[in-house]
Design a protein around this motif. Structure first.
Motif, PDB file in Angstrom:
ATOM      1  N   GLY A  24       0.603   5.694  -1.448  1.00 33.65           N
ATOM      2  CA  GLY A  24      -0.343   6.794  -1.583  1.00 33.65           C
ATOM      3  C   GLY A  24       0.205   8.040  -0.926  1.00 33.65           C
TER       4      GLY A  24
ATOM      5  N   LEU B 183       0.843  -1.197   0.000  1.00 34.46           N
ATOM      6  CA  LEU B 183       0.000   0.000   0.000  1.00 34.46           C
ATOM      7  C   LEU B 183       0.877   1.245   0.000  1.00 34.46           C
ATOM      8  CD1 LEU B 183      -2.846   1.288   0.445  1.00 34.46           C
ATOM      9  CD2 LEU B 183      -2.488   0.935   2.890  1.00 34.46           C
TER      10      LEU B 183
ATOM     11  N   ASP C  40      -4.671   6.576  -2.887  1.00 34.48           N
ATOM     12  CA  ASP C  40      -4.463   5.218  -2.367  1.00 34.48           C
ATOM     13  C   ASP C  40      -3.919   4.402  -3.539  1.00 34.48           C
ATOM     14  OD1 ASP C  40      -6.215   3.025  -0.243  1.00 34.48           O
ATOM     15  OD2 ASP C  40      -5.461   2.351  -2.167  1.00 34.48           O
TER      16      ASP C  40
END
Ligand SMILES: [Zn+2]
Length: 408
Positions: A214, A212, A285
């Motif tokens: 972002g 992840l 994201d």
């Protein structure tokens, strides 16, 4: 081959889905809420009925086990969570939690002689009302008192006030778990995406949980009168942001088929109908199965945003979040899950998980695997979350066969 009691599992899922049920079909069972307490009481009653012992730690993570299993032999763990997002569905978390309990019940009923005990777990606040994967993170890493004191929930409440009289929490210190006490972890979960259903397959063998990335992309222009400022003389932050956002699908596609890029929050200032926007802040994201892919996505959004900003005569500031690395699942556990599918004659495919799960914390201390079943139309975190009951039973049977092979 011993199998789970499918009717009992499906009845349990229906019963749990009534706790926290809202008008319109959604379920709200936030961690440490009154509904969470009711759901845990219901789970404790199921354990008592089955002759199982239930213990809980300082964060409210709960462990069901056979009374003879006193923790001397490292156990094979399975489980998930029973908290939901606000107005969520009946299967996210609940399915893997109740299937693990059902497997433990069947193992107990059969009185199977196993080399290692099997334990069923319920992790606290997976949905992150107070912290991302709160319970499993704390189980594996511990929390300092000041970390806990600073945690505030969605409704602005302080964690340490909310959990004051919570009956499913012990006073034991919140220190990292000793990895030597666990012999592996398997989590069964709904896919929460459309891939298995589209491919017409029974089971997904999770290869990794995506990484992840972002951050915050802020375009800075100039506020001007919306009626008197000619178009060529403007520095409109939103026009730049809009141009930038339309490039996200191509930027993701350039990195890989699995990469996804989302802007879920867009904030303008001064946010007035008759003023040219001075600032536009996009919260991004970015997810991808490889670390290199996320790094490439980060670089691509930054380069593109700078080009777009220059064209529009505005400035741009990029504040990237810390990248959370992808979590590969253990090769041996993946093979055990594949073998279990084949033993039952269920179709399967390897696939990454696009969503975060408690498994990514457990994987840092013990060999971990994840099993997916199809989600109808890929819908999740909403009231229409649905999986064909036959598929739910298949997934739980794959879980039982996998746990037995790991415990033997
Ligand atoms: Zn979940």
């Amino acid at each position: 081959m011993i199998e789970i009691n499918g009717d009992r599992l499906l009845a349990d899922l229906r019963a749990l889905s009534r706790i926290g049920a809202r008008d319109g079909g959604g379920i709200s069972r936030t961690a440490f809420s009154a509904e969470d307490i009711l759901a845990r009481r219901w789970y404790r009653d199921r354990c008592q009925e089955a002759g199982l012992k239930l213990t809980f730690d300082g964060l409210g993570n709960m462990t069901a086990h056979h009374p003879d299993d006193e923790g001397r032999t490292p156990a094979v763990w399975s489980g998930s969570h029973i908290d939901t997002v606000p107005n969520g569905g009946p299967l996210d978390g609940a399915y893997g939690t109740l299937a693990a309990l059902e497997c433990l019940r069947r193992i107990t009923e059969e009185g199977l002689p196993l080399a290692r005990p099997v334990r069923a777990l319920v992790f606290t606040d997976e949905e992150g009302n107070y912290g991302h994967l709160f319970g499993s993170y704390g189980l594996v890493n511990g929390y300092r008192a000041e970390d806990l004191a600073g945690m505030v929930g969605r409704d602005g409440d302080r964690l340490i006030d909310t959990w004051q009289d919570f009956p499913f929490r012990s006073e034991q210190p919140i220190t990292p778990l000793d990895p030597a006490t666990v012999a592996g972890f398997i989590e069964l979960h709904i896919e929460q995406g459309p891939k298995l259903e589209l491919a017409g397959l029974d089971i997904g063998v999770v290869s990794s949980i995506v990484g992840l990335g972002g951050g915050r992309m802020e375009f800075r222009g100039r506020a001007d009168h919306a009626g008197t400022t000619p178009m060529p003389l403007r520095a409109d932050a939103l026009q730049a942001a809009a141009d930038f956002l339309t490039t996200l699908p191509q930027l993701a596609a350039k990195v890989s088929d699995a990469a996804v890029a989302t802007c879920g929050i867009l904030r303008l200032s001064p946010d007035a109908a008759n003023v040219v926007p001075e600032r536009a802040v996009c919260t991004l994201d970015l997810r991808e199965p490889s670390r290199a892919g996320i790094v490439a996505l980060h670089a691509a959004v930054e380069t593109t945003a700078r080009e777009v900003a220059e064209r529009h005569g505005v400035d741009v500031v990029w504040e990237p979040d810390q990248i959370i690395d992808p979590t590969p699942m253990d090769a041996g556990k993946q093979q055990a899950i594949r073998d279990a599918c084949d033993a039952h004659g269920f179709s399967r495919q390897d696939m990454p998980s696009g969503a975060g799960h408690d498994s990514q914390n457990l994987a840092t201390i013990t060999p971990t695997g994840m099993i997916f079943v199809p989600s109808h139309e890929g819908r999740s975190h909403c009231p229409v979350e649905y999986t064909d009951p036959e598929q739910l039973v298949r997934g739980a049977n794959v879980l039982l066969t996998t746990l037995l092979s790991l415990a033997s």
